[in-house]
Every structure is written in structure tokens, then in C-alpha cells.
Design a protein around this motif. Structure first.
Motif, PDB file in Angstrom:
ATOM      1  N   GLU A 147     -17.500   7.354  22.617  1.00 23.86           N
ATOM      2  CA  GLU A 147     -16.270   7.880  22.475  1.00 23.86           C
ATOM      3  C   GLU A 147     -15.573   8.713  21.396  1.00 23.86           C
ATOM      4  OE1 GLU A 147     -11.419   5.971  22.616  1.00 23.86           O
ATOM      5  OE2 GLU A 147     -13.287   4.692  22.947  1.00 23.86           O
ATOM      6  N   GLU A 148     -16.482   8.134  20.079  1.00 23.92           N
ATOM      7  CA  GLU A 148     -16.203   8.852  18.743  1.00 23.92           C
ATOM      8  C   GLU A 148     -16.888  10.134  18.843  1.00 23.92           C
ATOM      9  OE1 GLU A 148     -17.258   8.338  13.958  1.00 23.92           O
ATOM     10  OE2 GLU A 148     -17.749   6.774  15.493  1.00 23.92           O
ATOM     11  N   THR A 149     -18.003  10.322  19.273  1.00 22.68           N
ATOM     12  CA  THR A 149     -18.725  11.793  19.481  1.00 22.68           C
ATOM     13  C   THR A 149     -17.946  12.606  20.324  1.00 22.68           C
ATOM     14  OG1 THR A 149     -20.928  10.602  19.221  1.00 22.68           O
ATOM     15  CG2 THR A 149     -20.878  12.913  20.181  1.00 22.68           C
ATOM     16  N   ALA A 150     -17.365  12.127  21.495  1.00 17.38           N
ATOM     17  CA  ALA A 150     -16.663  13.057  22.315  1.00 17.38           C
ATOM     18  C   ALA A 150     -15.331  13.378  21.304  1.00 17.38           C
ATOM     19  CB  ALA A 150     -15.876  12.016  23.494  1.00 17.38           C
ATOM     20  N   ARG A 151     -14.554  12.641  20.583  1.00 13.44           N
ATOM     21  CA  ARG A 151     -13.427  12.976  19.948  1.00 13.44           C
ATOM     22  C   ARG A 151     -13.733  14.050  18.948  1.00 13.44           C
ATOM     23  NH1 ARG A 151     -11.907   7.193  19.880  1.00 13.44           N
ATOM     24  NH2 ARG A 151     -12.755   7.208  17.874  1.00 13.44           N
ATOM     25  N   SER A 152     -14.915  13.955  18.427  1.00 12.48           N
ATOM     26  CA  SER A 152     -15.261  14.959  17.451  1.00 12.48           C
ATOM     27  C   SER A 152     -15.523  16.218  18.100  1.00 12.48           C
ATOM     28  CB  SER A 152     -16.591  14.608  16.695  1.00 12.48           C
ATOM     29  OG  SER A 152     -16.208  13.342  16.016  1.00 12.48           O
ATOM     30  N   ARG A 153     -16.150  16.189  19.229  1.00  6.77           N
ATOM     31  CA  ARG A 153     -16.547  17.431  19.773  1.00  6.77           C
ATOM     32  C   ARG A 153     -15.183  18.188  20.483  1.00  6.77           C
ATOM     33  NH1 ARG A 153     -17.204  18.044  25.029  1.00  6.77           N
ATOM     34  NH2 ARG A 153     -17.640  15.784  25.487  1.00  6.77           N
ATOM     35  N   GLU A 154     -14.168  17.434  20.890  1.00  9.97           N
ATOM     36  CA  GLU A 154     -13.136  17.892  21.495  1.00  9.97           C
ATOM     37  C   GLU A 154     -12.399  18.314  20.288  1.00  9.97           C
ATOM     38  OE1 GLU A 154     -10.923  14.953  23.358  1.00  9.97           O
ATOM     39  OE2 GLU A 154     -12.199  14.646  25.207  1.00  9.97           O
ATOM     40  N   LYS A 155     -12.360  17.902  19.206  1.00 11.16           N
ATOM     41  CA  LYS A 155     -11.586  18.449  18.026  1.00 11.16           C
ATOM     42  C   LYS A 155     -12.123  19.629  17.578  1.00 11.16           C
ATOM     43  CE  LYS A 155     -10.294  17.323  13.350  1.00 11.16           C
ATOM     44  NZ  LYS A 155     -10.326  16.302  12.053  1.00 11.16           N
ATOM     45  N   ALA A 156     -13.462  19.930  17.664  1.00 13.90           N
ATOM     46  CA  ALA A 156     -14.090  21.235  17.182  1.00 13.90           C
ATOM     47  C   ALA A 156     -13.770  22.290  18.228  1.00 13.90           C
ATOM     48  CB  ALA A 156     -15.540  20.900  17.399  1.00 13.90           C
ATOM     49  N   GLU A 157     -13.824  21.901  19.544  1.00 16.93           N
ATOM     50  CA  GLU A 157     -13.461  22.795  20.603  1.00 16.93           C
ATOM     51  C   GLU A 157     -12.065  23.351  20.323  1.00 16.93           C
ATOM     52  OE1 GLU A 157     -14.193  20.975  24.189  1.00 16.93           O
ATOM     53  OE2 GLU A 157     -16.368  20.955  24.134  1.00 16.93           O
ATOM     54  N   ARG A 158     -10.920  22.504  20.190  1.00 18.70           N
ATOM     55  CA  ARG A 158      -9.634  22.920  19.792  1.00 18.70           C
ATOM     56  C   ARG A 158      -9.473  23.665  18.648  1.00 18.70           C
ATOM     57  NH1 ARG A 158      -8.415  17.303  21.106  1.00 18.70           N
ATOM     58  NH2 ARG A 158      -8.538  16.883  19.118  1.00 18.70           N
ATOM     59  N   LYS A 159     -10.244  23.628  17.640  1.00 15.74           N
ATOM     60  CA  LYS A 159     -10.100  24.297  16.397  1.00 15.74           C
ATOM     61  C   LYS A 159     -10.966  25.620  16.645  1.00 15.74           C
ATOM     62  CE  LYS A 159     -11.846  24.120  11.839  1.00 15.74           C
ATOM     63  NZ  LYS A 159     -12.559  23.457  10.616  1.00 15.74           N
ATOM     64  N   GLU A 160     -11.956  25.514  17.511  1.00 18.31           N
ATOM     65  CA  GLU A 160     -12.571  26.950  17.992  1.00 18.31           C
ATOM     66  C   GLU A 160     -11.627  27.761  18.784  1.00 18.31           C
ATOM     67  OE1 GLU A 160     -14.858  30.059  18.118  1.00 18.31           O
ATOM     68  OE2 GLU A 160     -15.030  28.346  16.720  1.00 18.31           O
ATOM     69  N   ALA A 161     -10.638  27.152  19.562  1.00 18.70           N
ATOM     70  CA  ALA A 161      -9.756  27.824  20.676  1.00 18.70           C
ATOM     71  C   ALA A 161      -8.690  28.332  19.573  1.00 18.70           C
ATOM     72  CB  ALA A 161      -9.398  26.900  21.553  1.00 18.70           C
ATOM     73  N   ARG A 162      -8.200  27.581  18.788  1.00 16.46           N
ATOM     74  CA  ARG A 162      -7.104  28.083  17.795  1.00 16.46           C
ATOM     75  C   ARG A 162      -7.563  29.271  16.927  1.00 16.46           C
ATOM     76  NH1 ARG A 162      -6.144  22.602  17.244  1.00 16.46           N
ATOM     77  NH2 ARG A 162      -7.205  22.579  15.050  1.00 16.46           N
ATOM     78  N   ARG A 163      -8.798  29.259  16.486  1.00 17.63           N
ATOM     79  CA  ARG A 163      -9.373  30.359  15.888  1.00 17.63           C
ATOM     80  C   ARG A 163      -9.295  31.745  16.575  1.00 17.63           C
ATOM     81  NH1 ARG A 163     -13.412  33.408  15.157  1.00 17.63           N
ATOM     82  NH2 ARG A 163     -14.617  32.184  16.580  1.00 17.63           N
ATOM     83  N   ALA A 164      -9.807  31.688  17.929  1.00 13.26           N
ATOM     84  CA  ALA A 164      -9.755  32.678  18.648  1.00 13.26           C
ATOM     85  C   ALA A 164      -8.484  33.081  19.088  1.00 13.26           C
ATOM     86  CB  ALA A 164     -10.725  32.207  20.091  1.00 13.26           C
ATOM     87  N   GLU A 165      -7.620  32.207  18.966  1.00  6.60           N
ATOM     88  CA  GLU A 165      -6.270  32.666  19.446  1.00  6.60           C
ATOM     89  C   GLU A 165      -5.653  33.639  18.204  1.00  6.60           C
ATOM     90  OE1 GLU A 165      -1.756  30.897  20.851  1.00  6.60           O
ATOM     91  OE2 GLU A 165      -3.574  29.755  20.486  1.00  6.60           O
ATOM     92  N   LYS A 166      -5.834  32.979  17.231  1.00  5.99           N
ATOM     93  CA  LYS A 166      -5.333  33.703  15.777  1.00  5.99           C
ATOM     94  C   LYS A 166      -6.189  35.118  15.901  1.00  5.99           C
ATOM     95  CE  LYS A 166      -4.394  29.600  12.995  1.00  5.99           C
ATOM     96  NZ  LYS A 166      -4.537  28.948  11.993  1.00  5.99           N
ATOM     97  N   GLU A 167      -7.234  35.249  16.110  1.00  7.46           N
ATOM     98  CA  GLU A 167      -8.021  36.292  16.050  1.00  7.46           C
ATOM     99  C   GLU A 167      -7.358  37.625  16.898  1.00  7.46           C
ATOM    100  OE1 GLU A 167     -10.532  39.128  14.218  1.00  7.46           O
ATOM    101  OE2 GLU A 167     -10.018  37.182  13.620  1.00  7.46           O
ATOM    102  N   ALA A 168      -7.078  36.882  18.328  1.00  7.44           N
ATOM    103  CA  ALA A 168      -6.456  37.769  19.269  1.00  7.44           C
ATOM    104  C   ALA A 168      -5.156  38.280  18.665  1.00  7.44           C
ATOM    105  CB  ALA A 168      -6.394  36.974  20.666  1.00  7.44           C
ATOM    106  N   ARG A 169      -4.312  37.478  18.166  1.00  3.56           N
ATOM    107  CA  ARG A 169      -2.982  37.807  17.668  1.00  3.56           C
ATOM    108  C   ARG A 169      -3.223  38.830  16.577  1.00  3.56           C
ATOM    109  NH1 ARG A 169      -1.527  32.409  18.289  1.00  3.56           N
ATOM    110  NH2 ARG A 169      -1.825  32.047  16.211  1.00  3.56           N
TER     111      ARG A 169
END
Length: 811
Positions: free
Chosen positions: A705-727
Motif C-alpha cells: 500500500e505504501e509503494t502504491a501511494r508513493s507511485r500515485e503521488k508521483a503520477e499526480r505531480k507529473e500530471a500537475r507539471r504537464a498541466e502547468k507547462e500546457a498553460r
């Protein structure tokens, strides 16, 4: 009173005083004085009280200094330049004494000068018909009553005072053959040099023996030796001892060369205090029967100056010395003073307020008598403990770890010290009475005229001190020398203003000193420069040091002090060595420029830094550069050849099979993945990977469960970065489009533009309808006076009056 409690009390008083002064400084005192006459009178009363306290504080500070505080008749006198200079002189003198006292307390040097002489307390013992108990400043000089009155103008070598040589290995006649020192002066050798150098300490010094306890200090006393009969009785008892402790009390403020005023000697059982100011003091030479006896160990602390004083005044020499100061340094003690050793081994608090007392006063007070006795009463017990520690910490098989041998060798070097007459050197200022030591330790900036005045006044002070048989410090303090050199007074009034502290001798010879100053000022116009002279002295000292170690140049030419002066050539017998002749001090900083304005500019030597750049680059300073190829016997390490490049078509065929597999994590956000799969079932293509993990080279692992939370956090961070770059990309595109549109905008048509004279009336946008709602905003009318209000506003009044309260008087 405890020192810590006193310190805290003084600190609290200073803090309260500072706060009160700050509070008064903020108040409008002149306004209060003009408004309320009663307050003015109270302020005047407090000012008078504070002025009186300042006078008393200044007088008390000047009592322990070599300067006289300025007179303060009124409060306004504090702002006068000469008064302020007087404050500075008092503080400088106190700092000089503090520096000397710290050196003496730490054991770096033996106490040299009593400084400001103190009046001793009333004698607690039965008074003897001798010198009256008057202030020490007015005591008659006891040296005038000596059978051999000291002379201060000797120029040759010091002839030993010995009339016989007990315990001699070399006859006295052979020991008095003169020799030439390094400056070509005739000197007499140390009479006991052979006996000290060949002396072998007894075997008891190399064994651990239990310390013998001392007798209680409170229940014992010392015998005062002031007659020849008492001296004979003391000598008979000293001959039976195996170890003795010796200490001296010295006075050199009212004597040019100084005088031994008291000698303390202790055995295991008894203490003696010897009066060395008797006219028959030369009869104390009989103590050489004990002091040079090789079977008796002589224990002294910090004996560097004691050895010289014994030779000069009493003709006494020491064979078999053990210096506890060297033992303290070899054992690594944090302190090296006798007071520290007394506290460490005996828990005895030495009364150091009597250390700088005037030991010429007779009769001795009880306090001075007990203080002198304490210096040697415990010293043999301290010697026992330190000897045992040295034995325990020494490895006698290795010289580098033999601490006992180190202490005994340094003790022999101390015993070999030889007294020489203080000969004045006006040119280079060498010697204990010269000016070089004083200048080298003081950061001064002198012009050639000021330097000439300094040397002339320094020599005048030394000549007067020899003639009057007083110390140079008593004639004039050191800080006064620098003040006279800087100001170069033209008359007596200016001299007394500069010096402040005027001794009776200086007052009587003021005209003579003014003439010396004016003559030196005139002759120093084209005289030698301070920095060139210091460099010349340093070159000579460097040549002497090199000659001592056999590395001096054959001819060493030192820069002359003046253009017309011949060069000084020092002949040596080694390889040539060039010495730097640039100035030790510069009149200007390489970074800041000129620091001190020069009143009389004169050509200065080149003080630029040498060029340290190299014509060729140096190789990397690795260990291989300093290695010796001949001494390297290790086997050679094989050198790997660098890999060669092979073209793809020339490479051998590879096996298509591979054992590489990918470890893929499963688990985590299963619901999100399942929802994505149901929402877009047609996203898979024939080229996409199979949904069955077993069909690919992937191994599915269950992730926690801990590894899954870390991976989801990294995915969300990458998504936010891509969204900021698009803006950011959208904004950049919009900006580029706006810039392109501005380039195509037509020019403004002033003919068709509406006039500002028929615009709407101002404030139309503030009208409200009947329901109270604000109307639609309309453009404002053109107002040509709108910018008149855009001006800087003045500061508001500092105090604003409020109803019912005034801020004129603050509580």
C-alpha cells in the motif's frame, strides 16, 4: 567578597546607569529647564554630583597608571581636545599594565616591574628602627647606602662578583678569560658553565617517591635574616638539606638596573626571609656553598630572571636547578604560574594583590611577610608531585618521550643565563634598553622627522634614568614617547599638554627636552625612514639567525639608512642567499589606499608586492611528482589498453534471444485502472502489449500500500507539471498573437477622434437611481487640473494633540 558576586553587582549597576542615560538623552532637557526653574536647579545639582564622581573615578584610575588624569573644572571641559587626550593616556597606561600583569600571572615572564608603587599597610609586627612607614614614592633610595653603589654607565663586559669559587671543577682564574661576542664586544664567560653543563642529576630524580608533606602554614613562621650572625646560622642549616626552594622579590621602579629586595629560602622543615637591602649584601656570596653544591637540588619557579638578578646583585650562581615552570609546560598544565600550582596541589589561594608591592619598605607588614613566605613554603611539596608525574609520563628509553630529561635540559639552559650591562644602541635600538623592542610591538606611522624625534627622546630618557638612577618608565611612560614624537612640541606649555604625566625630573628638565625635540626635528628632515630602518634591522637579524644555523650568505649587503651612509656588509661562509629589502610596513594599503595622511611626505621604498606569476604552467602537484624513482621497488602495475571502436557491420552476430525481463508492479489503485479500462475499451491496438502478463517478458509483483501511494503521488505531480507547462505554452502563444496583431494595427486618426471638451460631466458614474442602486459607470470628463494634487505631502506633526490629554509632559 566573591569575585563573581562582585562582577554581577557591577554589571547590574552599569546596565541601570546605561538605561538611565539613554532615557535622559531622549528627553527634551533644555525645554524642561526653561519651563521649570526648579527642574533646572535639580539638574545642575545632579550634574555637579556626576562631575565629582567622574573626577574620583579618574583619580583612582590614574593612581594605578603611569599617567595623571586631566583636570575637570566644568562639564564643558569634557569636550576639550587636551582633556580627551588625557583620558586616552590614562586608559593606554592601564592597558599596558594589564598586559604586563596578565603575562606575569600566566607565568610567561617573571614579574619585572612593580609598576605604580603602593603604600603598604601598617606594620603588624614589632617595628624596627629603619625606614619609616611612609608612602613608597618618597622612600629614600636604599642603594645609596650600599657598600658597592651600583653604576649605570658601564660599557664593557660584566665582571662576575665572585671572590671565591666553591665546588669548582675549573679554577676561577681560567673562568675569567674574556671573549668576543657576535657584535665584537668583550664579555666574561659564565663562571660555572662547565659545572652546569657536566652536572648529572641524582638518581632520585628518575624514581617515583611519595611526596613529603609540608608543615602547616598557619602553625609555622619564617626566620627574618637581617644580620651577619643570622646569615651564618641559616647557612649551617642549609648545608644539611637535600632540596631547597628559592624565590626573589625584585624592585626596579626607582632604580635603573633594579635591585633584589628580598630572598625567600625554604627546606622541608624551615623557612627563611633574607633582607637583601642591607649595606653588607655582598656578604651573601657565601650562599654559593649551598647554591653550587651538586648534592643539593635547587627548586625555583620561573627562574629565568632570578638567575640573572642573583649574579648581578649578590654574585650567586645555581648548579642543580629544577624549574617548576618548565615542568608545568612539559606536563601540559593549563596554567604555568606559581599561583596556579599552589591552587592545583595545595588548594592555597595566593594573595596576588601584594605581587606588585614595594618590597623596599621596612619593616615588612605581616601581609607582605606571609605572602613572601608562601612562595617557597609549599614549593618542595609541589616539586615532589611534579617529579612523580614526569617519571610516570616519561619513556627513558626514547629521548623524544623523556619528559624528565626535557625539563632538566631546559633548567640547565636557564641556569646558564649570563648578565650583561645594558649598553644603549642609538642607531639600531638593540638591547633590553633600546627602542627597537618598543617600536616593533607598536603599530605606529612615523615620518622621518617624527622617527628622529622618537629616537632622540628615547635616548634622552635613558640618559636621564642612568644619571638619576631611576627606571626609564618613572622618568616618562612609554605612551608619552609616542605622543611627543607625533606632536613634536615647540615649547614647555605644549610639552606639558602632550605628556600630561609630568614627573618631578621631567618638570625640572623640560627646557632641555624641548631643545632635544627641536634639534631632532631639524636633523630628521632628511633622516632615515622608519620602515627602511626596520627592514635593515630585520635583515641583520636574519643574517645572524642564518649564521647560527650555517646557512648565511657569503656577502650580505644591507640597505643603508641614508643615501650618504655606507652599506653594512656581514661576512659569512655559506651559499649566497638574497634577502628582501622591501619595507616591513607600508604607508598605504594595497586595497584601501592611503590610511594616514602624511604631513611631511618623503620618498618611500618600493612596497609593491612581488610578481608571483610564472612564465610556464606548473604540472599537477601529485604524489608522483615528489616520488623517487630509484627508491621505488614495488612491482609494476599492468596498464590496460583503451577499448577500440568497432563498426556495427564488423561486429559479430548477437544471439537474438535475451534473458532480460521487466519486473512490473501490480496493485495500488486498482479501481482507477479498472474504470479507465471500462471507459476506453477500444484504446488497445494490435501493436499494443497484451493484457495477459504471462504473454510478455514481465513478471507481475504485488505492491504494498505504501509503494502504491508513493507511485500515485508521483503520477499526480507529473500530471500537475504537464498541466502547468500546457498553460505556459498557451500564454506564450497568446502573447505572440497579440504582438503580431499590434504590428497590423492602423495608425490613430486624430481627425475622427471625439473631442474631450464635450465629454460627460465628472462624477456621473457616482449617480444613483431612485432605488439606491449605483448606475452604470460612464467615462469621466477631461479634467486639466487633475494632476495638481499629485505632489509630495509634508510630514505630519510629530505630536498630535488629543482632547483631554497633552503630550507635552510624558510620565
Amino acid at each position: 567578597m566573591d569575585f563573581k558576586a562582585t562582577q554581577e553587582q557591577i554589571t547590574k549597576a552599569l546596565i541601570a546607569t546605561t538605561r538611565a542615560a539613554t532615557r535622559i538623552n531622549k528627553a527634551d532637557v533644555p525645554f524642561q529647564r526653561s519651563l521649570n526653574p526648579a527642574a533646572g536647579g535639580a539638574l545642575d545639582k545632579q550634574n555637579a554630583r556626576l562631575l565629582q564622581l567622574a573626577r574620583r573615578l579618574l583619580e583612582n584610575a590614574a593612581t594605578g597608571a603611569d599617567a595623571v588624569g586631566p583636570d575637570l573644572p566644568t562639564v564643558e571641559a569634557l569636550d576639550e581636545a587636551d582633556k580627551w587626550r588625557g583620558f586616552v593616556d590614562v586608559i593606554d597606561s592601564l592597558l599596558e599594565k594589564a598586559d604586563t600583569s596578565l603575562d606575569e600571572y600566566s607565568g610567561v615572564v617573571k614579574r619585572m616591574s612593580p609598576g605604580a608603587e603602593q603604600a603598604t599597610a601598617a606594620a603588624a609586627v614589632k617595628p624596627r628602627p629603619n625606614i619609616a612607614a611612609a608612602p613608597s614614592k618618597f622612600l629614600p633610595k636604599p642603594q645609596l647606602q650600599f657598600e658597592n653603589v651600583p653604576k649605570n654607565n658601564e660599557t664593557g663586559g660584566f665582571h662576575p662578583l665572585l671572590t671565591s669559587k666553591p665546588h669548582a671543577k675549573v679554577p676561577m682564574e681560567q673562568c675569567l678569560q674574556t671573549f668576543k661576542d657576535k657584535r665584537g664586544r668583550e664579555q666574561y664567560p659564565h663562571p660555572y658553565q662547565t659545572e652546569i653543563e657536566t652536572y648529572e642529576y641524582p638518581n632520585s630524580m628518575y624514581r617515583r617517591i611519595g611526596p613529603k608533606p609540608y608543615k602547616p602554614f598557619e602553625s609555622t613562621t619564617a626566620t627574618f635574616v637581617d644580620t651577619p650572625e643570622a646569615l651564618v646560622m641559616m647557612l649551617a642549616e642549609l648545608k644539611t638539606a637535600k632540596e631547597i626552594a628559592v624565590d626573589l622579590e625584585h624592585h626596579d621602579n626607582r632604580s635603573y638596573i633594579g635591585m633584589v629586595s628580598l630572598m625567600q629560602i625554604s627546606t622541608r622543615d624551615k623557612d627563611w626571609i633574607v633582607d637583601t637591602l642591607k649595606p653588607w649584601r655582598r656578604q651573601l656570596e657565601c650562599l654559593n656553598e649551598v647554591f653550587t653544591d651538586p648534592d643539593i637540588i635547587k627548586v625555583l619557579h620561573g627562574a629565568y630572571m632570578d638567575i640573572v638578578w642573583l649574579q648581578r646583585d649578590l654574585g650567586l650562581y645555581v648548579v642543580g636547578l629544577f624549574d617548576t615552570y618548565h615542568a608545568a609546560r612539559a606536563l601540559g598544565y593549563p596554567g604555568g604560574s606559581l599561583a596556579y600550582l599552589l591552587e592545583r596541589f595545595v588548594k592555597f589561594q595566593a594573595q596576588k594583590q601584594y605581587q606588585l608591592a614595594d618590597w623596599r619598605v621596612r619593616p615588612l607588614s605581616k601581609e607582605l611577610f606571609e605572602y613572601a613566605r608562601a612562595d617557597t613554603h609549599f614549593l618542595l611539596y609541589i616539586f615532589d608531585n611534579m617529579r612523580n608525574e614526569l617519571v610516570e609520563n616519561s619513556d627513558f628509553s626514547k629521548p623524544e618521550t623523556n619528559k624528565m630529561q626535557e625539563v632538566l635540559s631546559k633548567s640547565k639552559e636557564t641556569a646558564l643565563q649570563r648578565y650583561e650591562h645594558p649598553i644603549y644602541d642609538p642607531d639600531l635600538g638593540f638591547g633590553s634598553s633600546g627602542w627597537y623592542r618598543l617600536v616593533s610591538r607598536t603599530p605606529v606611522q612615523f615620518t622621518p622627522q617624527q622617527f628622529a624625534v622618537f629616537k632622540a627622546v628615547h635616548k634622552w630618557r635613558d640618559d636621564v634614568a642612568r644619571e638619576e638612577d631611576d627606571s626609564p618608565i618613572f622618568i616618562m611612560p612609554n605612551h608619552a614617547l609616542f605622543s611627543i614624537a607625533r606632536e613634536m612640541p615647540k615649547d614647555k606649555a605644549a610639552l606639558f599638554t602632550v605628556v600630561i604625566h609630568v614627573s618631578p625630573i621631567l618638570k625640572n628638565r623640560a627646557d632641555e627636552l624641548v631643545k632635544i625635540v627641536q634639534n631632532a626635528k631639524a636633523s630628521g628632515l632628511n633622516g632615515p625612514d622608519l620602515y627602511a630602518t626596520l627592514q635593515r634591522i630585520e635583515n641583520i637579524r636574519e643574517a645572524e639567525r642564518a649564521s647560527r644555523y650555517g646557512t648565511a650568505p657569503v656577502p650580505l649587503t644591507v640597505a643603508p639608512s641614508a643615501p650618504s651612509a655606507p652599506a653594512v656588509v656581514v661576512q659569512q661562509s655559506a651559499a649566497p642567499m638574497s634577502l628582501d629589502t622591501s619595507a616591513l610596513r607600508a604607508n598605504a594599503s594595497q586595497f584601501w589606499g592611503g590610511l594616514v595622511p602624511q604631513k611631511d611626505p618623503s620618498p618611500q621604498p618600493n612596497t609593491s608586492l612581488p610578481d608571483i606569476s610564472f612564465a610556464l604552467p606548473l604540472p599537477p602537484l601529485t604524489a608522483d611528482v615528489f616520488a623517487d624513482p630509484a627508491a621505488d621497488t614495488s612491482p609494476a602495475i599492468p596498464v590496460r589498453e583503451p577499448p577500440k571502436f568497432i563498426a556495427k557491420e564488423d561486429r559479430p552476430a548477437e544471439d537474438a534471444r535475451t534473458d532480460i525481463f521487466v519486473v512490473k508492479h501490480l496493485g495500488g489503485s486498482r479501481k482507477r485502472k479498472a474504470a479507465d479500462a471500462l471507459a476506453s475499451p477500444s484504446t488497445s491496438t494490435p501493436t499494443s502489449k497484451s493484457a495477459d502478463p504471462m504473454l510478455d517478458d514481465e513478471i507481475m509483483l504485488e505492491e504494498d500500500e505504501e509503494t502504491a501511494r508513493s507511485r500515485e503521488k508521483a503520477e499526480r505531480k507529473e500530471a500537475r507539471r504537464a498541466e502547468k507547462e500546457a498553460r505556459r505554452a498557451e500564454k506564450r502563444a497568446a502573447k505572440d498573437a497579440a504582438e503580431n496583431a499590434d504590428d497590423d494595427e492602423p495608425a490613430f486618426d486624430y481627425a475622427s477622434a471625439p473631442t474631450v471638451l464635450h465629454a460627460n460631466t465628472p462624477g456621473a458614474d457616482k449617480k444613483k437611481d431612485r432605488k439606491g442602486k449605483k448606475g452604470k459607470k460612464k467615462p469621466a470628463n477631461f479634467n486639466p487640473y487633475a494632476k495638481l494634487a499629485d505632489v509630495p505631502k509634508g510630514l505630519p506633526p510629530k505630536q498630535r494633540e488629543k482632547a483631554g490629554r497633552s503630550k507635552t509632559f510624558e510620565s
